[in-house]
Design a protein around this motif. Structure first.
Motif, short mmCIF file in Angstrom:
data_model
loop_
_atom_site.label_atom_id
_atom_site.label_comp_id
_atom_site.label_asym_id
_atom_site.label_seq_id
_atom_site.Cartn_x
_atom_site.Cartn_y
_atom_site.Cartn_z
N ARG A 1 0.81 -1.21 0.00
CA ARG A 1 0.00 0.00 0.00
C ARG A 1 0.84 1.27 0.00
O ARG A 1 0.44 2.27 -0.58
CB ARG A 1 -0.91 0.02 1.23
N CYS A 2 1.96 1.24 0.69
CA CYS A 2 2.76 2.46 0.85
C CYS A 2 3.19 3.00 -0.49
O CYS A 2 3.58 2.26 -1.39
CB CYS A 2 4.00 2.15 1.70
N LYS A 3 3.05 4.34 -0.66
CA LYS A 3 3.49 4.96 -1.90
C LYS A 3 4.74 5.80 -1.71
O LYS A 3 5.13 6.56 -2.60
CB LYS A 3 2.36 5.80 -2.49
N GLY A 4 5.30 5.73 -0.52
CA GLY A 4 6.59 6.40 -0.31
C GLY A 4 6.52 7.90 -0.17
O GLY A 4 7.47 8.61 -0.51
N CYS A 5 5.42 8.41 0.37
CA CYS A 5 5.28 9.87 0.42
C CYS A 5 6.05 10.50 1.57
O CYS A 5 6.25 11.70 1.61
CB CYS A 5 3.82 10.24 0.53
N ASN A 6 6.39 9.66 2.55
CA ASN A 6 7.16 10.14 3.70
C ASN A 6 6.42 11.10 4.63
O ASN A 6 7.04 11.81 5.42
CB ASN A 6 8.47 10.80 3.25
N ILE B 1 -2.16 10.07 9.57
CA ILE B 1 -1.80 10.91 8.41
C ILE B 1 -1.45 10.06 7.19
O ILE B 1 -1.52 10.55 6.06
CB ILE B 1 -0.65 11.88 8.76
N CYS B 2 -1.09 8.82 7.40
CA CYS B 2 -0.67 8.00 6.25
C CYS B 2 -1.80 7.93 5.25
O CYS B 2 -2.83 7.29 5.49
CB CYS B 2 -0.29 6.59 6.68
N PRO B 3 -1.67 8.57 4.11
CA PRO B 3 -2.80 8.69 3.20
C PRO B 3 -3.10 7.37 2.49
O PRO B 3 -4.08 7.29 1.77
CB PRO B 3 -2.37 9.76 2.20
N ASP B 4 -2.23 6.38 2.71
CA ASP B 4 -2.48 5.14 2.00
C ASP B 4 -2.75 3.97 2.92
O ASP B 4 -2.58 2.81 2.51
CB ASP B 4 -1.34 4.88 1.02
S1 SF4 Z 1 2.87 7.97 5.17
FE1 SF4 Z 1 2.22 5.92 4.57
S2 SF4 Z 1 2.36 5.92 2.34
FE2 SF4 Z 1 3.55 7.64 3.09
S3 SF4 Z 1 5.59 6.82 3.27
FE3 SF4 Z 1 4.64 6.63 5.25
S4 SF4 Z 1 3.81 4.57 5.24
FE4 SF4 Z 1 4.25 5.07 3.16
#
Ligand code: SF4
Ligand SMILES: Cc1ncc(C[n+]2csc(CCOP(=O)(O)OP(=O)(O)O)c2C)c(N)n1
Ligand SMILES: Cc1ncc(C[n+]2csc(CCOP(=O)(O)OP(=O)(O)O)c2C)c(N)n1
Ligand code: SF4
Ligand code: SF4
Ligand code: SF4
Ligand code: SF4
Ligand code: SF4
Ligand SMILES: [Mg+2]
Ligand SMILES: [Mg+2]
Lengths: 90, 178, 262, 366, 366, 262, 178, 90
Positions: free
Chosen positions: A9-14, A67-70
């Protein structure tokens, strides 16, 4: 409980990196097969939610998850006997 | 002779720009006919991006790609969605930094992303490196045409960088060709 | 149950770009709904068209993904026909305030009992970045290549003027405050607007010197000023920096409402 | 016991809806349909139904669709300009297979035109006015009694086939008063509920999926995007789109026979009038005034889907004469289905074809 | 000197408008037409033209009509859902005889459908989508070059006949890039000015009144109500309404020959394809791939008003095959005008008819 | 020239009912336009559909009688295409704020240089008396036979919130003040709304105990409270009778406007 | 036998109500067929108002009035627009308080307005007076039917007044008939 | 100048009556051919506009004209020699 990033799921938005008061998320290095660079976890056991969620029966802090949008951040139950090394920083 | 070139990768790699430049080279500077198309849609955002160019000496009647003979692949997902079924007669140019898999057809590996990042200092020109590579590999357009097309398609001030990237791509392939 | 259980896991990940704020807003909304103890069987999510409007498709309740701008009119039908259902609308600045502006002010006027969460990213994200009624003056979009020259809606102010019972504004950075504001909206009988300023790195940020997701988050963090503080400054005659925007609760009142369950 | 009234067509329409169990009306006033809304405003609140006047016609049909998803039998009423505004959301109702009834009391167009005079100028609009390919149901009443009956029938068809049904009336019938007999009860087909365990857009042989009413735990996602059987958006899959649209069209068109509702007079005739709505009255008069002559009359009560097989009821037909209060809209459809010459007898301006005008057309066609 | 570009169809459309002197664009973004607006937004301000993004499509076409009354050549561009919203005001443009060009880059419908894929599902909508009887002009380009040319031609026709002209494109042609040659200048008919002393709605033999541009002292009243030759409302006079509507329809329909624009290939053929827009490309390919066979092709560049006489260009025709990216919308019209069997070859889903599909239809029809 | 010369004498008398306030409002508007010295050749009147919207048909300038609710969008096209023309819009409460609400708030937001005169008679007059967004709570109309239960728009407040440069409200009784307010509107660059509360004896008065024309005039006279006075009362904590409405100038400002002649 | 009755006057005189009552009487209480129609439009506000009723023993097929045989005229303008061309065979009932002109056909004068105002005390029942007059003159519906129709069409509390008006109208005509 | 009511326009609403400070308009009695009862004028020469319009070169008061919704009130030039009897009331 164990903090985990769901790599499907993670898109790496940080965004998680930006909000964690414990700086548990660090910029990742490796691109995964979808071309995404997941953040890395730096001693996630420091997260109060990992330590105390069970105790308080509710989510503590939880900022990263919220906050993790994914919807990529979750806490898994740990295997029964797994040891936890807790280092609380002040 | 009709060539069908399919570009694919993920959003942000400049897949579509590369295709447009190739079409432009053929249509404006090689006196050929060209049609460029691409996949639109919200899906294109995160996932695989695809664009195609048909190049022909004669006017292009049917504008949709049927069986591409040239593939330019810049991501693993792109390979899986758009390259995996490439027929044996095709040729594929692969960014080997990004793609694990290899096709059944003839293919050329180009370390476009790392070349762009390290040698050229800008990862965003990886697509132009690939463009150089595909032209050098297939000759689908002339070197002069692709150079002109690159020059009038890239942002002002980046001409040199892009030209360098193009040549780098050509060079990487030509070196390989024995 | 946790807010995560309200998602349709089989549809994740969303189509949203990396770093898009919409996912955060949905988290907050579902968290509020969940902690309030609403049942998913009784809760309906409605939306129009836009990136923001894709939200209901990721939620396991009954949901109606309608036409561009019309979500509130559809939602009005649902709510008036069956007031016992909870109705929450996800919408965007374009959907709510461009094409949907009329349904917006009329739903406020009727004070229909629903909660509307507007992801205001100052842009039409879904169609690739055209100016919207909330695009700041001077901002670059694909339809304002020389900088936008039109006036800008204050969505919350409009909702107040049009008659809504509850209006609040927060940002995708302020997840706790946002969740609380949504909670207040859900509890208030009548129409509630929660405007959420949200980052759209792809269609807005990229063209407006907010290339990184963190740039917009930083902007939201540093340019939000709490309404109470703003009012104090104004009352004291102190200067408020031009580019600040107010956040907080703008109104919470008890005008007669339509569609309130008996 | 049935009730007898002397009533306006528009009011009869509202009564028909109420008799059919309509519990939700959203509308926006427009001449010459307003009396439908006004009657619903007076009656619905007394029956625990909901009447709401929306901000425009776009919102009206939207609210109707929303209400329909809660299980309500829902309706709106309008005329030309408002009907034009509904086109986008009508397409949405088609795509999402939402039962709803839309009454259009036609007036003279194009544009604002003749707000207070009758016409049938929206017959092709109701068939083709929204973007994309689709099919719908349309009924046309020729009397106050039929305003009642066909409105009720529109509910029945819409509920059964999950497609918008249009009551395509006109100002003449809408505004005239005649005797109306209101039966004690009216039978209306109910929408079939979705079987638990079935995907919400999986359809049986008839192409009509069961209906997953909101608020009953189905957890259904409804979208106007091309969707798969789960209801999930799948807008870039060409064959899935094709399949979906074909089903939506097919479920209506394949039921043409089932839905057909027409009246045949003098099947042996060589000259045959085909009519619907108000002009049928002129044809009645003509036939009445010429008892000796064998003049055929095919009167359509259901106009769309078009019952092309009904043309076969007149095996000896040498001409079809089609009086319409438009420039020959349904005549166009008839032309597609027959080699017999089709002669439109258009009448614009708001008044009915005088019987003499039909007589003239009849002579001319001999 | 002409310019050569490698350009997207939508951008070519915008360039065609600019070349035709379009000075006003009002629009609302929608996939897959947005690039037309975006190009106008970039170009118009540099030419002292006006670009404005309106709050919706209803407002867009309204602003276009308003601007047209000041004498501007004005245009908007949209796709299905936005087109549906324009229906009411398009009727107003017809009734008030306002020149304007509306570009519809068709996508898969009904409803939100397939926003990013091509279709031709709005061909009957552009003809019949507004309430009441009327006629309009519609053109369909089959290449990027024609996106340019036919947009310019749409202006020419709209200005001359004072009726909305539609550029009925599709996503395939709109989004593809091809070589485009932009000539130095394009000839466009100008609207004829109203002769002083003539009533504003008095029309000459061609049925087209002179245009009284706002702000020049004509003191003209423009209304969508049925109006007399002074332009004053006269909405209860049946015969005046009839006369007005007949003129509006007639001025377009009687110029069918003048407006006709089609390409005939192999007039001696027995099997004839009739196409317009993108599917023409599939027909081209088929004919190219089967050089030995005499297969006819009638390609319409102007679809409405329909040039029924063009069917006569194929005196030996035994079948007309009509590939469309819809369920046979123009095929319906063709059926009205010929006894030769008309075989729709529908294609839904967003991708073009593969030539093999046409070949199959050809075999099947033999 | 007098305001009477701006009429199309050949179309008088109007279709308005005896005692309808619309004619008075047109008088005032034409008087303001005339005394400002505008030329009829350069002045365009635009309207939608409704009794009020019939006004331009009685004026000898070029005029565009458009579709219901859309007048402001048409007017925007005219004004942006030729800013040197003066554009004045006549509209009604239904036309402007029901179906036309979106164009209303957007024209305010864009601050398009035009003057909009809204005859607010609390009803749909033309169609015979249905409720409108300004119909007072409890009022009887043909669609609210049991008394209206919906919220009521304050059109002037909406215009202010949406961004108009000039907003004023008067009534058909206050002919001098109204004329002055229109004059101010015509002079202000940008969007100007003049809301005029007007009697409709036929469709509203008759059903709401204002049967005689003089009843509504009396109501307008006795229930109008000048904004300044209202504010003073509020500031002093004094009570303001519930059923009073404010009149006067609500805003006059100088935000950037569109379509202002160069 | 088909009768076509045309009512005309100006707005506010209750022309349409009178027509509806007549239609109702025929359709509900005389077992006949009836169609009532009227002119709509903004023009109807100030100016002439018109409504028509067709009454027949057989079902009414064509519902538009062609050549009325009965006219009920309550204003001068109404006469000019809708009564002036009455054919010789027709019969016209005229409110002589309101109408100056007289037709070429047979006519009956009724001082309906002044009777309503003076004798009955309410000018608004002039239309019912006219209704009584037209029934008495033509017998197009039965007395019993028109009475019932009046009773269930007028506002509650005004039944007596309206019945008095109806009878007054009948009486005024019958007195005239020798 | 002479105050006049245009009987082809007046609809008898009596708004002029409501606003005239000199009470120059009185409720009429006679219905005209359109069924309308026009107000009657009571010594219109008292109207300041009748007396002084020419002198000041502009409309004075003018309330009745402005409120008349049917544009039925006007001032006509008087025949040259027509006498005016002016009675000013205080
Ligand atoms: S906020 Fe969620 S989608 Fe973004 S980098 Fe972190 S884990 Fe991945
Ligand atoms: C009638 C209609 N017009 C235009 C569109 C195209 N469209 C889809 S989404 C959108 C804008 C969405 O903007 P916003 O609501 O701000 O959502 P975001 O994508 O920014 O979240 C537009 C114009 C449409 N679908 N329907
Ligand atoms: C699209 C559309 N819907 C409805 C109508 C019918 N209609 C005409 S005028 C009107 C209301 C007018 O109200 P308002 O603007 O207040 O004007 P008024 O007559 O009260 O002056 C309506 C609903 C229409 N003409 N067009
Ligand atoms: S819950 Fe809080 S502390 Fe724990 S990882 Fe997330 S942000 Fe950091
Ligand atoms: S375009 Fe913008 S709003 Fe849409 S998904 Fe991407 S970041 Fe989010
Ligand atoms: S109905 Fe009302 S608004 Fe319309 S003309 Fe009559 S009084 Fe005026
Ligand atoms: S105000 Fe005008 S219309 Fe009314 S009574 Fe006086 S003169 Fe006549
Ligand atoms: S101008 Fe004034 S004083 Fe003279 S009649 Fe009119 S209202 Fe009376
Ligand atoms: Mg947005
Ligand atoms: Mg009104």
């Amino acid at each position: 409980m164990k903090l985990a990033i769901d790599s499907s799921r993670c898109k790496g938005c940080n965004l998680c990196m930006l909000v964690c008061p414990y700086r548990i998320f660090k910029e990742g290095k490796e691109q995964n097969e979808r071309g995404i660079i997941l953040p890395e976890l730096d001693r996630p056991e420091r997260c109060p939610n990992c330590r105390l969620q069970k105790l308080y029966g509710r989510t503590l802090c939880g900022l990263c998850q919220m906050i993790c949008p994914d919807q990529a951040i979750r806490w898994d139950d740990e295997a029964k006997n797994e040891r936890q090394k807790v280092e609380v920083e002040f | 002779m009709r060539h069908e070139v399919r570009f694919s990768g993920f959003g942000g790699q400049g897949i579509i720009l590369a295709a447009v430049i190739l079409g432009r080279a053929a249509a404006l500077y090689d006196g050929k006919h060209a049609v460029q198309t691409q996949v639109y849609g919200p899906e294109a955002r995160g996932g695989a991006s695809m664009s195609a160019v048909i190049i022909d000496d004669e006017p292009i009647l049917y504008p949709e790609v049927t069986v591409p003979d040239i593939y330019v692949i810049m991501s693993q997902e792109g390979f899986e969605r758009y390259g995996a079924k490439a027929p044996a007669e095709a040729v594929m140019v692969i960014d080997s930094d990004m793609v694990e898999a290899r096709p059944a057809c003839r293919f050329v590996e180009v370390k476009a992303t790392s070349e762009a990042r390290i040698t050229l200092g800008k990862v965003i020109v990886a697509n132009i490196v690939m463009l150089g590579a595909v032209v050098a590999t297939t000759g689908v357009v002339s070197d002069a045409a692709i150079e002109k097309a690159v020059l009038d398609s890239v942002p002002k001030g980046t001409e040199k960088l892009n030209l360098a990237a193009l040549r780098k791509g050509m060079e990487l392939v030509r070196v390989k060709k024995p | 149950m946790s807010f995560r259980d309200w998602y349709r896991a089989d549809r994740l990940p969303t189509i949203y770009c990396a770093g898009c704020g919409n996912g955060t807003v949905i988290n907050c909304a579902l968290h509020a709904v969940d902690t309030l103890g609403w049942r998913w069987e009784d809760t309906i999510f409605v939306s129009g068209i836009g990136c923001s409007s894709r939200a209901p498709g990721y939620i396991r309740t009954d949901s109606l993904h309608t036409t561009h701008g019309r979500a509130l009119a559809f939602a009005t039908g649902i709510k008036l026909a069956r007031p016992e259902l909870h109705v929450v609308v996800f919408t965007g600045d374009g959907d709510l305030a461009a094409i949907g502006g009329n349904h917006f002010i009329h739903a406020c006027r009727r004070n229909v009992d629903m909660t509307v969460i507007c992801m205001n990213n100052w842009i039409y994200g879904m169609t690739g970045g055209q100016g919207s009624p909330t695009t700041p003056r001077g901002a670059i979009t694909t339809t304002t290549p020389y900088g936008s020259g039109e006036g800008v809606f204050d969505l919350s102010a409009l909702a107040v003027a049009a008659g809504a019972n509850h209006v609040a504004r927060w940002t995708s950075y302020h997840v706790k405050e946002l969740t609380n504001a949504i909670d207040a909206g859900l509890r208030t009988p009548g129409f509630s607007l929660i405007e959420v300023l949200t980052q759209c790195p792809t269609a807005y940020g990229r063209r407006n010197k907010l290339r990184e997701v963190s740039d917009t988050i930083e902007y939201l963090k540093t340019h939000a000023i709490l309404l109470q503080r703003y009012n104090r400054l104004v009352a004291e005659g102190k200067p408020v920096p031009e580019d600040m925007f107010t956040v907080g609760e703008f109104v919470r009142r008890n005008r007669p409402a339509m569609g309130v369950p008996p | 016991m049935s009730r007898v009234e002397f009533m306006q067509g528009n009011t009869a329409c509202a009564e028909g809806a109420l008799a059919a169990g309509c519990g939700f009306f959203a509308g926006y006033p427009i001449t010459p349909s307003t009396e439908v809304a006004e009657h619903m405003a007076a009656k619905l609140p007394k029956r625990k139904g909901v009447f709401v006047q929306m901000e425009d016609e776009i919102a009206s049909i939207a609210a109707v669709i929303g209400a329909s998803w809660t299980g309500a039998r829902a309706m709106t009423a309008t005329s030309g300009p408002g009907f034009s505004l509904m086109m986008e959301n009508l397409g949405y109702a088609v795509m999402t297979e939402t039962p709803c009834v839309v009454v259009n009391i036609q007036r003279g167009g194009p544009s604002t035109g003749q707000p207070t005079l009758g016409a049938q100028g929206d017959m092709l609009q109701c068939r083709f006015g929204s973007h994309g390919d689709y099919s719908i149901i349309a009924l046309s009443p020729s009397s106050v009694q039929e305003m009642f009956e066909l409105t009720a029938k529109a509910f029945s068809l819409s509920e059964r086939y999950r497609v918008p049904a249009f009551l395509m009336g006109d100002e003449i019938i809408g505004h005239m008063r005649e005797r109306l007999t209101i039966p004690d009860s009216v039978e209306v087909a109910a929408r079939r509920r979705l079987e638990p365990g079935t995907l919400p857009y999986t359809a049986g042989e008839d192409g009509i999926p069961g209906f997953p009413t909101f608020g009953q735990g189905y957890g259904v996602h409804v979208t106007g995007l091309t969707h798969d059987e789960r209801g999930y958006p799948a807008a870039t899959n060409p064959r899935l789109h094709e399949k979906l649209v074909m089903r939506l069209v097919h479920k209506v068109e394949s039921a043409r026979k089932e839905m057909a509702d027409y009246v045949v007079t003098n099947p042996g005739a060589e000259q045959v009038f085909i009519s619907y709505g108000a002009p049928a009255r002129s044809v009645f008069q003509l036939l009445h005034d010429r008892p000796g002559e064998e003049i055929g009359h095919l009167r359509l009560r259901v106009v769309w889907p078009f019952p092309e097989f009904a043309l076969g009821e007149f095996p000896d037909a040498k001409t079809f004469l089609v009086p319409e209060m438009n420039l020959g809209q349904v005549a166009r459809e008839i032309q597609r289905h027959t080699d017999v010459p089709v002669i439109p007898v258009p009448r614009l301006g708001g008044d009915l074809h005088p019987p003499a005008m039909l007589a003239k057309a009849l002579e001319a066609s001999r």
